[in-house]
Design an enzyme around this catalytic site. Sequence first.
Site, PDB file in Angstrom:
ATOM      1  N   HIS A 136       0.857  -1.198   0.000  1.00 34.82           N
ATOM      2  CA  HIS A 136       0.000   0.000   0.000  1.00 34.82           C
ATOM      3  C   HIS A 136       0.888   1.240   0.000  1.00 34.82           C
ATOM      4  O   HIS A 136       1.305   1.716   1.048  1.00 34.82           O
ATOM      5  CB  HIS A 136      -0.917  -0.024   1.225  1.00 34.82           C
ATOM      6  CG  HIS A 136      -1.980   1.027   1.228  1.00 34.82           C
ATOM      7  ND1 HIS A 136      -3.222   0.830   1.792  1.00 34.82           N
ATOM      8  CD2 HIS A 136      -2.008   2.298   0.747  1.00 34.82           C
ATOM      9  CE1 HIS A 136      -3.950   1.927   1.653  1.00 34.82           C
ATOM     10  NE2 HIS A 136      -3.226   2.838   1.030  1.00 34.82           N
ATOM     11  N   ASP A 190       1.519   3.377   3.303  1.00 36.24           N
ATOM     12  CA  ASP A 190       0.536   4.350   2.797  1.00 36.24           C
ATOM     13  C   ASP A 190       1.255   5.666   2.449  1.00 36.24           C
ATOM     14  O   ASP A 190       0.689   6.746   2.548  1.00 36.24           O
ATOM     15  CB  ASP A 190      -0.578   4.603   3.832  1.00 36.24           C
ATOM     16  CG  ASP A 190      -1.858   5.146   3.207  1.00 36.24           C
ATOM     17  OD1 ASP A 190      -1.909   5.314   1.972  1.00 36.24           O
ATOM     18  OD2 ASP A 190      -2.809   5.420   3.972  1.00 36.24           O
ATOM     19  N   HIS A 215      -5.343  -0.600   6.389  1.00 39.91           N
ATOM     20  CA  HIS A 215      -4.944   0.315   7.474  1.00 39.91           C
ATOM     21  C   HIS A 215      -5.918   0.276   8.668  1.00 39.91           C
ATOM     22  O   HIS A 215      -6.652   1.207   8.935  1.00 39.91           O
ATOM     23  CB  HIS A 215      -4.609   1.743   7.010  1.00 39.91           C
ATOM     24  CG  HIS A 215      -5.494   2.417   6.005  1.00 39.91           C
ATOM     25  ND1 HIS A 215      -6.841   2.515   6.154  1.00 39.91           N
ATOM     26  CD2 HIS A 215      -5.174   3.086   4.877  1.00 39.91           C
ATOM     27  CE1 HIS A 215      -7.320   3.204   5.124  1.00 39.91           C
ATOM     28  NE2 HIS A 215      -6.349   3.556   4.338  1.00 39.91           N
ATOM     29  N   LEU A 224      -6.104  13.172   7.861  1.00 39.47           N
ATOM     30  CA  LEU A 224      -4.823  12.567   7.499  1.00 39.47           C
ATOM     31  C   LEU A 224      -4.902  12.061   6.059  1.00 39.47           C
ATOM     32  O   LEU A 224      -5.893  11.457   5.652  1.00 39.47           O
ATOM     33  CB  LEU A 224      -4.490  11.399   8.438  1.00 39.47           C
ATOM     34  CG  LEU A 224      -3.958  11.760   9.828  1.00 39.47           C
ATOM     35  CD1 LEU A 224      -3.801  10.491  10.665  1.00 39.47           C
ATOM     36  CD2 LEU A 224      -2.630  12.500   9.732  1.00 39.47           C
ATOM     37  N   ALA A 225      -3.855  12.339   5.305  1.00 37.37           N
ATOM     38  CA  ALA A 225      -3.835  11.983   3.876  1.00 37.37           C
ATOM     39  C   ALA A 225      -2.558  11.216   3.582  1.00 37.37           C
ATOM     40  O   ALA A 225      -1.594  11.757   3.068  1.00 37.37           O
ATOM     41  CB  ALA A 225      -3.907  13.242   3.027  1.00 37.37           C
ATOM     42  N   GLY A 226      -2.561   9.920   3.938  1.00 37.28           N
ATOM     43  CA  GLY A 226      -1.363   9.125   3.724  1.00 37.28           C
ATOM     44  C   GLY A 226      -0.272   9.534   4.684  1.00 37.28           C
ATOM     45  O   GLY A 226      -0.495  10.255   5.662  1.00 37.28           O
TER      46      GLY A 226
END
Length: 389
Positions: free
Chosen positions: A61, A284, A226, A316-318
């Site tokens: 991922h 991620d 996740h 949160l974005a990665g």
Amino acid sequence: MKTTFTARRLFTPTEEVFDPLLVVEDGRITNLSSRSSGELPQGSVVDFGDAILAPGYFDIHIHGGAGVDAMRASADELPRLGKFLSAHGVTAYFPTTVAASMDSTCAALERLADAIEAASTSGSGGDHPQARPVGVHLEGPFLSPRRRGVHPPEYLLEPTIAIFDKLWQAARGHVRMMTIAPEIPGAMEVIAEAARRNVCVSIGHSDADMQAAQLGVKAGARHATHTFNAMHPLDHREPGILGEVLGDDAITADVIADGIHVSPPVVKVFLQSKGTERAVLITDAISATGMPDGTYQLGPIQVEVRDGRCTSNGSLAGSVLTMDRAVRNVTQFSNWSLRQAVRAATLNPARAAGIPEMYGTLAAGARADFTVLSPAGDVLKTIIGGRGF
Ligand SMILES: [Zn+2]
């Protein structure tokens, strides 16, 4: 050309071999033994001293790194990502999509299929090893609008076999993993069809109750994406999807062990629940990984990166996590040994994703893709296809 590698220890990773002799020919491991039971072979020998040999990390991922976004990258940009990943011990990965327009998703999948096919024929990148893209992970578009994270709501779709097939065709059958919310209408059929095509179906970005999650597993899902992030939270009277993910030994699950997405004590709870055979580490990671703070793209999403946190409109974005750090974090967040942590980044993801045994393990017949680690888990060197030392 035959080369023998040796060091103080080797993780297969299910076992630990002292004074290993790892024989490599034509990019494959042909023999693994110990110096105590065998003589030093003829031919060239590379000795890494006190270090540990471990299988190359396998990230199932990952959205990008080194300024490269997997969905937007052109064919000649992806090798830069591959080189960056190999410096952090990764030798194979699944470039991962985010929800985007159908047109741009299909265009990205065609480019990724080109890269996967090129990597399978072109070798290891010579003396500059590059992690290989070996399959695509579709994260979206079949996600719950209630647990979408930063995936744009306008691009989320209700699952149909026709849409899945369109994505499958664009990727020329290289889809190896798909994250899907089991509770949304149409999900069960698509889970069953994807599983039939040997895709690792992973439940996630989901507001499912426990029963819907169990039905997803019954339909063919076998992994979870996740864990804790973008999932209905665990409640002791209403377990929800997490009750299934943490409690069902029939499925594997992954976690982002950066200490930001999930607090360290909860990472420990996760590791204890899934155990050394079923816990999987992912990053991620996004294009900002290995780059200075600033504004970056994640597919169609603009992401602000500051002090190791990636956010978009407050969510949160990665991450900017690398797999070597995830492995070291696990040894600090829990009582797991380095070998157990390595297993969660090598054999476990390869098995979870249904990738044959030539990845994620050091044994005769496997690819000669491995890392040379310090006793503390720092990556000293990454060897891909027997090259790069
Ligand atoms: Zn992701």
